[in-house]
Write a protein that holds these residues in place. Structure first.
Motif, PDB file in Angstrom:
ATOM      1  N   TYR A   1      -6.370  12.858  -1.833  1.00 12.00           N
ATOM      2  CA  TYR A   1      -6.911  11.497  -1.945  1.00 12.00           C
ATOM      3  C   TYR A   1      -8.178  11.383  -2.781  1.00 12.00           C
ATOM      4  CZ  TYR A   1      -3.459  11.180   1.655  1.00 12.00           C
ATOM      5  OH  TYR A   1      -2.275  11.277   2.332  1.00 12.00           O
TER       6      TYR A   1
ATOM      7  N   ASN B   1       8.916  -2.876   6.659  1.00 12.62           N
ATOM      8  CA  ASN B   1       8.250  -1.654   7.144  1.00 12.62           C
ATOM      9  C   ASN B   1       9.106  -0.890   8.150  1.00 12.62           C
ATOM     10  OD1 ASN B   1       6.049  -2.159   5.511  1.00 12.62           O
ATOM     11  ND2 ASN B   1       4.872  -3.195   7.110  1.00 12.62           N
TER      12      ASN B   1
ATOM     13  N   PRO C   1       0.402  -1.227   9.613  1.00 14.36           N
ATOM     14  CA  PRO C   1      -0.214   0.103   9.548  1.00 14.36           C
ATOM     15  C   PRO C   1      -0.724   0.405   8.136  1.00 14.36           C
ATOM     16  CG  PRO C   1       2.177   0.277   9.618  1.00 14.36           C
ATOM     17  CD  PRO C   1       1.855  -1.175   9.809  1.00 14.36           C
ATOM     18  N   SER C   2      -1.303   1.561   7.942  1.00 18.94           N
ATOM     19  CA  SER C   2      -1.774   1.978   6.628  1.00 18.94           C
ATOM     20  C   SER C   2      -0.940   3.154   6.148  1.00 18.94           C
ATOM     21  CB  SER C   2      -3.243   2.380   6.698  1.00 18.94           C
ATOM     22  OG  SER C   2      -3.603   3.101   5.534  1.00 18.94           O
ATOM     23  N   ALA C   3      -0.428   3.029   4.908  1.00 19.26           N
ATOM     24  CA  ALA C   3       0.343   4.130   4.321  1.00 19.26           C
ATOM     25  C   ALA C   3      -0.569   5.326   4.054  1.00 19.26           C
ATOM     26  CB  ALA C   3       0.985   3.671   3.009  1.00 19.26           C
ATOM     27  N   LEU C   4      -1.773   5.041   3.572  1.00 16.56           N
ATOM     28  CA  LEU C   4      -2.686   6.109   3.177  1.00 16.56           C
ATOM     29  C   LEU C   4      -3.305   6.828   4.364  1.00 16.56           C
ATOM     30  CD1 LEU C   4      -4.207   4.144   0.225  1.00 16.56           C
ATOM     31  CD2 LEU C   4      -3.211   6.419  -0.003  1.00 16.56           C
ATOM     32  N   LEU C   5      -3.490   6.099   5.467  1.00 17.70           N
ATOM     33  CA  LEU C   5      -4.169   6.677   6.631  1.00 17.70           C
ATOM     34  C   LEU C   5      -3.217   7.026   7.763  1.00 17.70           C
ATOM     35  CD1 LEU C   5      -7.282   4.289   6.716  1.00 17.70           C
ATOM     36  CD2 LEU C   5      -7.128   6.586   5.737  1.00 17.70           C
ATOM     37  N   ARG C   6      -1.913   7.028   7.486  1.00 17.09           N
ATOM     38  CA  ARG C   6      -0.944   7.166   8.567  1.00 17.09           C
ATOM     39  C   ARG C   6      -1.157   8.405   9.430  1.00 17.09           C
ATOM     40  NH1 ARG C   6       0.871   9.130   4.045  1.00 17.09           N
ATOM     41  NH2 ARG C   6       2.363  10.840   3.963  1.00 17.09           N
TER      42      ARG C   6
ATOM     43  N   TYR D   1      -4.155   9.865   9.778  1.00 22.59           N
ATOM     44  CA  TYR D   1      -5.607  10.035   9.956  1.00 22.59           C
ATOM     45  C   TYR D   1      -6.247   9.000  10.869  1.00 22.59           C
ATOM     46  CZ  TYR D   1      -4.439  13.102   6.172  1.00 22.59           C
ATOM     47  OH  TYR D   1      -3.834  14.076   5.429  1.00 22.59           O
TER      48      TYR D   1
ATOM     49  N   LYS E   1       2.001  -4.878   3.166  1.00 26.43           N
ATOM     50  CA  LYS E   1       0.886  -5.441   3.926  1.00 26.43           C
ATOM     51  C   LYS E   1       1.074  -6.939   4.147  1.00 26.43           C
ATOM     52  CE  LYS E   1      -2.366  -2.946   4.724  1.00 26.43           C
ATOM     53  NZ  LYS E   1      -2.588  -1.968   5.820  1.00 26.43           N
TER      54      LYS E   1
ATOM     55  N   GLU F   1       0.875  -1.182   0.000  1.00 27.44           N
ATOM     56  CA  GLU F   1       0.000   0.000   0.000  1.00 27.44           C
ATOM     57  C   GLU F   1       0.902   1.219   0.000  1.00 27.44           C
ATOM     58  OE1 GLU F   1      -2.997   0.187   3.183  1.00 27.44           O
ATOM     59  OE2 GLU F   1      -2.738   2.368   3.265  1.00 27.44           O
ATOM     60  N   TYR F   2       0.581   2.214  -0.793  1.00 23.73           N
ATOM     61  CA  TYR F   2       1.356   3.452  -0.691  1.00 23.73           C
ATOM     62  C   TYR F   2       0.537   4.692  -0.988  1.00 23.73           C
ATOM     63  CZ  TYR F   2       2.289   2.289  -5.685  1.00 23.73           C
ATOM     64  OH  TYR F   2       2.183   1.921  -7.006  1.00 23.73           O
ATOM     65  N   ASP F   3       1.015   5.770  -0.406  1.00 23.25           N
ATOM     66  CA  ASP F   3       0.478   7.096  -0.632  1.00 23.25           C
ATOM     67  C   ASP F   3       1.393   7.734  -1.675  1.00 23.25           C
ATOM     68  OD1 ASP F   3      -0.007   9.837  -0.556  1.00 23.25           O
ATOM     69  OD2 ASP F   3      -0.374   9.874   1.605  1.00 23.25           O
TER      70      ASP F   3
ATOM     71  N   ASP G   1       7.075   5.900   6.023  1.00 26.01           N
ATOM     72  CA  ASP G   1       5.759   5.434   6.478  1.00 26.01           C
ATOM     73  C   ASP G   1       4.627   5.681   5.486  1.00 26.01           C
ATOM     74  OD1 ASP G   1       5.483   8.082   6.906  1.00 26.01           O
ATOM     75  OD2 ASP G   1       5.076   7.970   9.049  1.00 26.01           O
ATOM     76  N   ASP G   2       4.952   6.257   4.320  1.00 27.88           N
ATOM     77  CA  ASP G   2       3.924   6.345   3.281  1.00 27.88           C
ATOM     78  C   ASP G   2       4.008   5.177   2.292  1.00 27.88           C
ATOM     79  OD1 ASP G   2       6.250   7.320   2.153  1.00 27.88           O
ATOM     80  OD2 ASP G   2       5.418   9.273   1.585  1.00 27.88           O
ATOM     81  N   ILE G   3       4.844   4.192   2.620  1.00 27.72           N
ATOM     82  CA  ILE G   3       4.892   2.922   1.870  1.00 27.72           C
ATOM     83  C   ILE G   3       4.828   1.803   2.907  1.00 27.72           C
ATOM     84  CG2 ILE G   3       6.190   1.459   0.269  1.00 27.72           C
ATOM     85  CD1 ILE G   3       7.674   3.932  -0.715  1.00 27.72           C
ATOM     86  N   VAL G   4       3.857   0.902   2.772  1.00 28.56           N
ATOM     87  CA  VAL G   4       3.692  -0.174   3.751  1.00 28.56           C
ATOM     88  C   VAL G   4       3.532  -1.511   3.029  1.00 28.56           C
ATOM     89  CG1 VAL G   4       2.152  -1.157   5.516  1.00 28.56           C
ATOM     90  CG2 VAL G   4       2.655   1.301   5.541  1.00 28.56           C
TER      91      VAL G   4
END
Lengths: 244, 244
Positions: free
Chosen positions: A127, A80, B120-125, B127, A90, A9-11, A85-88
């Motif tokens: 988003y 991780n 954790p969540s990259a997108l919701l880190r 939030y 899963k 998952e990434y932002d 922390d914008d790349i996780v």
């Protein structure tokens, strides 16, 4: 050699897309650095889909082969701990030697989120795509139905893609509403460059009445990029799931 | 003089909270700058609730009095055009002269979001609060019920608050699950400093079994901050709605 499949998952907000570049911050580049730190190896990391700058992923899939044996259960924790922390990561899983994140994929699901409200959202600014004008969702759904199936999607392809055939099969194309958000879900056996963003831009023209839903058939037939709608911005787009 | 009521959404990630500070980036500070740019006036901007650094708002309410007449319909557009994009004025309305965003409020609703997943969540880190351990939601709900009503909430108050009485009435305290996210909704006639974050931290202890749900009554009675759970981090907290 272990062949390892990762779900990532990434932002995408702060990256120049998935694809490694020498002089730019990319998801693949960060992943390669993290894998090197954990395994000590310079691997070949294959992603299921290239996402552009600003595009996100809920379920990007990637695989790489390496010699080091790390328990698959521990690998997400290890990666991780060194990833931004914008790349996780899963999950991680050891898979068959011939599994290839891109070539083995049967289909991919992308989602595009439109915030259809008068004012934008501070919390969702990176988003969703904020679209202020009133939309006729019923017309958009009728237009969407015409895109489902096997077509030459040349009209919905940006210049710059490297593929030869533009024939793809859209298996599903749904439009859902969640409060003020419109969610577009599209699953296909493959996607052309910017295809989801051009489809969304075209359906938005239908939604505002600047295009008639039944025109979609003609646009497909024309194979003319100029007949379709604009490419909507990247921040509403998510690589949601890859099917194998 | 017009008394203007604003509803404001903001992403608290990059701010030192609501409250104006000379040397730090704050929501109130940004709002004051924007109002000055649009109206030319240095106003007294009253917020319904002070949010801490990293805390968000979906529905902060603020009011200010000014001489300039701007059509209320246009004011959000005007303010948003000069505000940073992580602060958005959702609506503006001219209200009675005696409306006071804080003193006129009958109750406020806060929400706290916990992501209960292995990774954790990259997108919701920024939030949600990521909490890895398995939770017994039923026990948490029983504990939550004991907090509803009028109590002296001294045990759930951080040092640093300026108020004298610690008696508050919690009108609603609900726990909902949305996939892997636990949503805590709490409405009260007022909140003590860090009250929602300490309540959440206490309910998480109940959820993991480190505290029994029925202990909540004793903790309230004790008025002892040391008996309650830890203060959970700010990024899961939202000032959601203010009732008048």
């Amino acid at each position: 050699m272990n062949n390892i499949k990762l779900i990532i998952e990434y932002d995408g907000t702060n990256y120049h897309g998935w694809q490694y570049q020498t002089n730019a911050n990319t998801i693949q580049g960060e992943m390669l650095k993290a894998i090197k730190k954990i395994t000590g190896e310079n691997v070949n990391l294959i992603g299921a889909g290239r996402t552009d700058a600003g595009v996100h992923a809920k379920g990007q899939v990637a695989n790489f082969k390496c010699n080091v044996r790390i328990p698959e259960k521990r690998l997400p924790y290890a990666l991780n701990s060194v990833l931004p922390d914008d790349i996780v990561v899963k999950s991680a899983e050891i898979v068959d030697e011939d599994f290839h994140a891109r070539k083995s994929a049967l289909s991919k699901e992308y989602r595009y989120y439109i915030l259809n409200s008068e004012q934008p959202s501070a919390l969702l600014r990176n988003y969703v795509y904020h679209f202020r004008y009133r939309l006729n969702l019923d017309h958009m759904k009728r237009g969407a139905e015409l895109l489902v199936g096997t077509h030459d999607f040349s009209a919905f392809k940006a210049a710059g893609g490297s593929v030869t055939s533009s024939v793809r099969t859209i298996k599903r194309l749904e439009l859902n509403t969640i409060d003020e958000i419109i969610e577009l879900v599209v699953e296909a056996d493959g996607f052309l460059y910017n295809m989801v963003r051009i489809i969304t831009g075209t359906l938005l023209l239908v939604g505002t009445g600047r295009m008639v839903w039944s025109d979609i058939s003609q646009i497909i037939k024309s194979k003319d990029r100029n007949r379709a709608g604009p490419t909507v911005p990247p921040q509403g787009l998510y690589l949601y799931k890859v099917f194998y």
